[in-house]
Design a protein around this motif. Structure first.
Motif, PDB file in Angstrom:
ATOM      1  N   LYS A  19     -16.686  13.293  -8.968  1.00 39.89           N
ATOM      2  CA  LYS A  19     -17.608  12.273  -8.449  1.00 39.89           C
ATOM      3  C   LYS A  19     -18.836  12.909  -7.806  1.00 39.89           C
ATOM      4  O   LYS A  19     -19.957  12.415  -7.942  1.00 39.89           O
ATOM      5  N   ALA A  20     -18.610  14.020  -7.069  1.00 43.04           N
ATOM      6  CA  ALA A  20     -19.717  14.673  -6.358  1.00 43.04           C
ATOM      7  C   ALA A  20     -20.694  15.293  -7.350  1.00 43.04           C
ATOM      8  O   ALA A  20     -21.920  15.204  -7.173  1.00 43.04           O
ATOM      9  N   LEU A  21     -20.172  15.908  -8.418  1.00 45.16           N
ATOM     10  CA  LEU A  21     -21.067  16.524  -9.413  1.00 45.16           C
ATOM     11  C   LEU A  21     -21.910  15.452 -10.092  1.00 45.16           C
ATOM     12  O   LEU A  21     -23.122  15.616 -10.270  1.00 45.16           O
ATOM     13  N   VAL A  22     -21.284  14.345 -10.469  1.00 45.52           N
ATOM     14  CA  VAL A  22     -22.022  13.260 -11.128  1.00 45.52           C
ATOM     15  C   VAL A  22     -23.106  12.710 -10.187  1.00 45.52           C
ATOM     16  O   VAL A  22     -24.227  12.446 -10.595  1.00 45.52           O
ATOM     17  N   LYS A  45     -13.567   4.859 -16.071  1.00 46.70           N
ATOM     18  CA  LYS A  45     -14.140   3.599 -15.583  1.00 46.70           C
ATOM     19  C   LYS A  45     -15.152   3.871 -14.462  1.00 46.70           C
ATOM     20  O   LYS A  45     -16.204   3.220 -14.397  1.00 46.70           O
ATOM     21  N   ASP A  46     -14.835   4.836 -13.604  1.00 47.20           N
ATOM     22  CA  ASP A  46     -15.765   5.202 -12.517  1.00 47.20           C
ATOM     23  C   ASP A  46     -16.930   6.049 -13.016  1.00 47.20           C
ATOM     24  O   ASP A  46     -17.810   6.411 -12.230  1.00 47.20           O
ATOM     25  N   ALA A  47     -16.898   6.415 -14.300  1.00 49.50           N
ATOM     26  CA  ALA A  47     -17.969   7.224 -14.911  1.00 49.50           C
ATOM     27  C   ALA A  47     -18.172   8.560 -14.201  1.00 49.50           C
ATOM     28  O   ALA A  47     -19.276   9.094 -14.195  1.00 49.50           O
ATOM     29  N   CYS A  48     -17.101   9.096 -13.616  1.00 50.32           N
ATOM     30  CA  CYS A  48     -17.235  10.432 -13.025  1.00 50.32           C
ATOM     31  C   CYS A  48     -16.815  11.501 -14.020  1.00 50.32           C
ATOM     32  O   CYS A  48     -16.937  12.695 -13.732  1.00 50.32           O
ATOM     33  N   VAL A  49     -16.319  11.100 -15.176  1.00 50.58           N
ATOM     34  CA  VAL A  49     -16.106  12.027 -16.298  1.00 50.58           C
ATOM     35  C   VAL A  49     -16.620  11.350 -17.567  1.00 50.58           C
ATOM     36  O   VAL A  49     -16.586  10.115 -17.689  1.00 50.58           O
ATOM     37  N   SER A  50     -17.141  12.183 -18.482  1.00 50.51           N
ATOM     38  CA  SER A  50     -17.613  11.620 -19.760  1.00 50.51           C
ATOM     39  C   SER A  50     -16.481  11.641 -20.784  1.00 50.51           C
ATOM     40  O   SER A  50     -16.541  10.975 -21.807  1.00 50.51           O
ATOM     41  N   MET A  51     -15.437  12.424 -20.494  1.00 48.47           N
ATOM     42  CA  MET A  51     -14.249  12.477 -21.355  1.00 48.47           C
ATOM     43  C   MET A  51     -13.065  12.798 -20.447  1.00 48.47           C
ATOM     44  O   MET A  51     -13.198  13.604 -19.530  1.00 48.47           O
ATOM     45  N   ALA A  52     -11.937  12.138 -20.701  1.00 43.61           N
ATOM     46  CA  ALA A  52     -10.741  12.445 -19.921  1.00 43.61           C
ATOM     47  C   ALA A  52      -9.579  12.543 -20.886  1.00 43.61           C
ATOM     48  O   ALA A  52      -9.520  11.801 -21.878  1.00 43.61           O
ATOM     49  N   SER A  53      -8.664  13.464 -20.590  1.00 41.32           N
ATOM     50  CA  SER A  53      -7.537  13.662 -21.502  1.00 41.32           C
ATOM     51  C   SER A  53      -6.285  14.002 -20.720  1.00 41.32           C
ATOM     52  O   SER A  53      -6.349  14.600 -19.648  1.00 41.32           O
TER      53      SER A  53
END
Lengths: 291, 291
Positions: A19-22, A45-53
């Motif tokens: 979240k902080a980097l975004v 959903k929070d858009a703090c990652v562009s991809m999650a796995s």
């Protein structure tokens, strides 16, 4: 092209870092691994990652900088399993609060040409998990970038990049020698934590403990605050740093013995000097905190 | 006719009590003693006393209830010197944080018919003196009324009056047996204070201490906070309660030994149980504080 930071573990520290980097360092692209699909979904959903796995491999393969943010023992084990996936020039880091174990795992398995610069953002809370994450967790926190200049895997320009990253996130930057880190932290964090648990146990435990605590005030509240922390997390931190913590406990015992002599001899001047010297140290620390 | 409360010593506790009584219990007339004329003048100017004197005798003779609020050792000595001035029915009390010494002085010299019910308002601050006083010092504080039912100088209706006084000042009332008070306080206040000084000394003292403290965070801040307290005041409190404090230090050493065994044996389950038990105690205390 923007660099991709892959965060392995989206708990309190990893998720907050995303979240902080975004929010504060948008030049990075952030991707993340979580064991549970719900956490991946929440982070997306929070858009703090562009991809999650839920697969560590996906994140390692997508990232220029891979941040291990799992519980410290788990991070080391997972790195050892996946080390062969790293490519020369790729950067490994971690956010663990003790460094001996993870760096040991890294140096055992790291492929040639892969860079390792460890980080210790001194932020956290008694409550963990993605739901507690905040883009502002690192504001005014101490952000330690570990030095290990004699090791061929350490890289000065990556360390400088991490300095700048911490600054953007609002932290105070410190450089500490990797081999000395755990000893320092034992003295100012891990042993004080254990002592806090001991003071809670001695003061508030046993048959009369509950009654005694009805008479406790702000001093007891503050001295014992950290003993309310997560037992499993602190078990792992303290056990992972047990040699250094044992040294500190021995030092505490030597001080207790000094004070027992002072009290037994009714050495008023000795007690006041002891308290005044401790106050001088604490006042220096209070000044440090204001900076 | 309103009762007169005479406060011997207008420092943080005595001066705040004067201000609090005037603000929240105006049925009392308040008079006070201070060693320095400037403090008498300041208290008169603030209208928290209707009479102030640099002579203890003046205040004893003017008062129904005499509150000793000097440093604990001084209070005992002054009481012994002035005990002969007290008249039957007059009430002696004190606000000291340890009870053994002052009550010993009182019981040695108290004239027949004079009443003694001790008080311990658990309020205070690291900074003392009249200039720090506040009418709200006792708000939400614990106000201990000491019981000593078997002693002929103790009086149940005065104890009840003190309960009501504390309530008016916004405090939480507790009754504690006089003979047990100091042992309880050693466990939840005096020994924790010494341990806080020890942790500051071990973590932040010596050659590398200053450097180590640059890596300290909220845990160290809270565990060591009380070590920043006034050394002379705490020397007097701790030395005045040294037998009980020594017992607590021995108990702390036994716990350190347990934990050293746990760490040496890498007893993960033992460490987690220890931390979890301490957390349980601390959580109970947190619940207590919310009440």
């Amino acid at each position: 092209m923007s660099k991709t930071v892959g965060i392995i573990g989206l708990g309190l520290l990893g998720g907050s870092l995303a979240k902080a980097l975004v929010a504060y360092a948008p030049e990075y692209n952030v991707v993340g691994y979580a064991r549970r699909q719900e956490v991946c979904d929440a982070a997306l959903k929070d858009a703090c990652v562009s991809m999650a796995s839920t697969q560590v491999e996906d994140v390692i393969q997508a990232s220029d900088i891979v941040v291990f943010a799992l519980p410290p023992d788990t991070s080391g084990r997972v790195f050892e399993e996946k080390a062969h996936l790293f490519k020369p020039g790729q950067v490994v880091t971690d956010v663990a609060s003790t460094k001996t174990n993870f760096s040991h795992s890294v140096y055992k398995s790291i492929p040639e040409g892969v860079i390792f610069v460890s980080l210790h953002p001194m932020a956290g809370s008694e409550k963990g998990g993605y739901e507690m994450t905040s883009k502002d967790l690192f504001q005014k926190a101490t952000w330690i970038v570990l030095e290990d200049k004699d090791n061929p895997h350490w890289d000065a320009s990556v360390a400088e990049e991490f300095d700048r990253m911490g600054e953007k996130l609002g932290s105070h930057i410190r450089r500490v020698q990797l081999s000395e880190h755990d000893g320092y932290l034992a003295g100012v964090s891990h042993a004080p934590h254990l002592m806090s648990s001991i003071i809670a146990t001695v003061g508030g435990g046993g048959e009369i403990g509950h009654y005694r605590m009805q008479l406790a005030a702000g001093g007891f509240r503050d001295v014992t605050r950290v003993s309310g922390g997560n037992p499993s997390m602190w078990r792992e931190i303290i056990m992972g740093n047990r040699q250094c913590v044992l040294k500190e406990l021995n030092a505490v015992e030597r001080e207790i013995e000094k004070l027992k002599v002072i009290l037994t001899n009714q050495d008023e001047a000795g007690l006041e000097t002891y308290l005044a010297d401790a106050k001088k140290i604490r006042d220096t620390f209070a000044d440090l905190m204001l900076k």
